[in-house]
Write a protein that holds these residues in place. Structure first.
Motif, PDB file in Angstrom:
ATOM      1  N   CYS A 127     -61.164 107.757 -40.559  1.00  0.00           N
ATOM      2  CA  CYS A 127     -62.609 107.497 -40.625  1.00  0.00           C
ATOM      3  C   CYS A 127     -63.058 107.134 -42.038  1.00  0.00           C
ATOM      4  O   CYS A 127     -64.251 107.029 -42.300  1.00  0.00           O
ATOM      5  CB  CYS A 127     -63.381 108.730 -40.156  1.00  0.00           C
ATOM      6  SG  CYS A 127     -63.191 109.102 -38.422  1.00  0.00           S
ATOM      7  N   ARG A 128     -62.085 106.984 -42.948  1.00  0.00           N
ATOM      8  CA  ARG A 128     -62.342 106.654 -44.357  1.00  0.00           C
ATOM      9  C   ARG A 128     -63.200 107.714 -45.049  1.00  0.00           C
ATOM     10  O   ARG A 128     -64.147 107.398 -45.776  1.00  0.00           O
ATOM     11  CB  ARG A 128     -62.978 105.272 -44.477  1.00  0.00           C
ATOM     12  CG  ARG A 128     -62.036 104.160 -44.077  1.00  0.00           C
ATOM     13  CD  ARG A 128     -62.671 102.797 -44.273  1.00  0.00           C
ATOM     14  NE  ARG A 128     -61.748 101.742 -43.978  1.00  0.00           N
ATOM     15  CZ  ARG A 128     -61.596 101.186 -42.776  1.00  0.00           C
ATOM     16  NH1 ARG A 128     -62.308 101.606 -41.774  1.00  0.00           N
ATOM     17  NH2 ARG A 128     -60.737 100.212 -42.592  1.00  0.00           N
ATOM     18  N   ILE A 129     -62.858 108.963 -44.795  1.00  0.00           N
ATOM     19  CA  ILE A 129     -63.534 110.080 -45.447  1.00  0.00           C
ATOM     20  C   ILE A 129     -62.485 110.782 -46.304  1.00  0.00           C
ATOM     21  O   ILE A 129     -61.473 111.254 -45.793  1.00  0.00           O
ATOM     22  CB  ILE A 129     -64.136 111.044 -44.410  1.00  0.00           C
ATOM     23  CG1 ILE A 129     -65.168 110.308 -43.577  1.00  0.00           C
ATOM     24  CG2 ILE A 129     -64.747 112.256 -45.090  1.00  0.00           C
ATOM     25  CD1 ILE A 129     -65.668 111.082 -42.399  1.00  0.00           C
ATOM     26  N   TYR A 130     -62.758 110.842 -47.609  1.00  0.00           N
ATOM     27  CA  TYR A 130     -61.795 111.379 -48.563  1.00  0.00           C
ATOM     28  C   TYR A 130     -62.389 112.590 -49.277  1.00  0.00           C
ATOM     29  O   TYR A 130     -63.613 112.753 -49.325  1.00  0.00           O
ATOM     30  CB  TYR A 130     -61.390 110.288 -49.561  1.00  0.00           C
ATOM     31  CG  TYR A 130     -60.824 109.076 -48.872  1.00  0.00           C
ATOM     32  CD1 TYR A 130     -59.543 109.095 -48.337  1.00  0.00           C
ATOM     33  CD2 TYR A 130     -61.584 107.921 -48.714  1.00  0.00           C
ATOM     34  CE1 TYR A 130     -59.020 107.991 -47.681  1.00  0.00           C
ATOM     35  CE2 TYR A 130     -61.065 106.819 -48.055  1.00  0.00           C
ATOM     36  CZ  TYR A 130     -59.788 106.857 -47.544  1.00  0.00           C
ATOM     37  OH  TYR A 130     -59.279 105.769 -46.885  1.00  0.00           O
ATOM     38  N   PRO A 131     -61.541 113.457 -49.867  1.00  0.00           N
ATOM     39  CA  PRO A 131     -62.022 114.705 -50.458  1.00  0.00           C
ATOM     40  C   PRO A 131     -63.122 114.559 -51.506  1.00  0.00           C
ATOM     41  O   PRO A 131     -63.921 115.466 -51.688  1.00  0.00           O
ATOM     42  CB  PRO A 131     -60.759 115.310 -51.089  1.00  0.00           C
ATOM     43  CG  PRO A 131     -59.654 114.788 -50.256  1.00  0.00           C
ATOM     44  CD  PRO A 131     -60.074 113.408 -49.860  1.00  0.00           C
TER      45      PRO A 131
END
Length: 143
Positions: A64-68
Motif C-alpha cells: 500500500c506504499r506505507i513506510y515507517p
C-alpha cells in the motif's frame, strides 16, 4: 430516443470506515468471545501473532506504499493487528480452515479503512481550500 442516466456512485462516508475500525470489529469480537471462547483460544495458540504475521503485515503495508517514516504508519499497523484479531475470532465462529488467507484478506480491508480515516482531514482541507498541519510536522513544541 431514450436516454438512460447512470446513477452517481456514492462515496461511503468517513464515518463508515471509522465505525468499521473502532466499533464494529470490537463488538463482533466481544460477541464471538462469549459464544465460543475455546475455539478462539485454540486458534490464537495455533496462529499466534509472531514474526511470520508481523512480516505479512509489513508486506501488506509496503504494497500500500506505507513506510515507517510516514504519519499513517502506526495507525495502519494497529489496524492490521486489529484485523488479525478480528479474523481469528471470525474464523473461530464460522469454522473457516484457511485462516492465513482470511487474515491477509481482512488486513487489506482494514488497511484501506485506516488510510481513509487518516487522510480524511487532508480531503476536508482540500475541499475547503485550507492547509493541513499535523503535529508531527511542526518543528517546535506546542504547549
Amino acid at each position: 430516443m431514450i436516454m438512460t442516466v447512470e446513477p452517481k456512485r456514492q462515496k461511503r462516508p468517513y464515518s463508515y470506515y471509522e465505525k468499521t475500525i473502532n466499533e464494529y470489529s470490537y463488538r463482533s469480537m466481544e460477541r464471538v468471545s462469549k459464544t465460543c471462547p475455546e475455539k478462539v483460544e485454540a486458534l490464537l495458540l495455533r496462529f499466534p501473532f509472531d514474526d511470520s504475521q508481523d512480516k505479512q503485515l509489513r508486506r501488506a503495508l509496503r504494497r500500500c506504499r506505507i513506510y515507517p517514516g510516514q504519519g499513517c504508519y502506526d495507525d495502519c499497523y494497529s489496524a492490521g493487528m486489529q484485523a488479525y484479531l478480528y479474523s481469528i475470532h471470525r474464523c473461530a465462529l464460522m469454522g473457516y480452515t484457511n485462516v492465513i488467507g482470511y487474515i491477509a484478506k481482512m488486513q487489506r480491508i482494514y488497511l484501506i479503512c485506516a488510510i481513509v480515516v487518516y487522510r480524511d482531514t487532508a480531503y476536508l482541507c482540500k475541499e475547503h481550500g485550507l492547509r493541513e498541519t499535523r503535529l508531527e510536522q511542526v518543528g517546535y513544541v506546542i504547549v
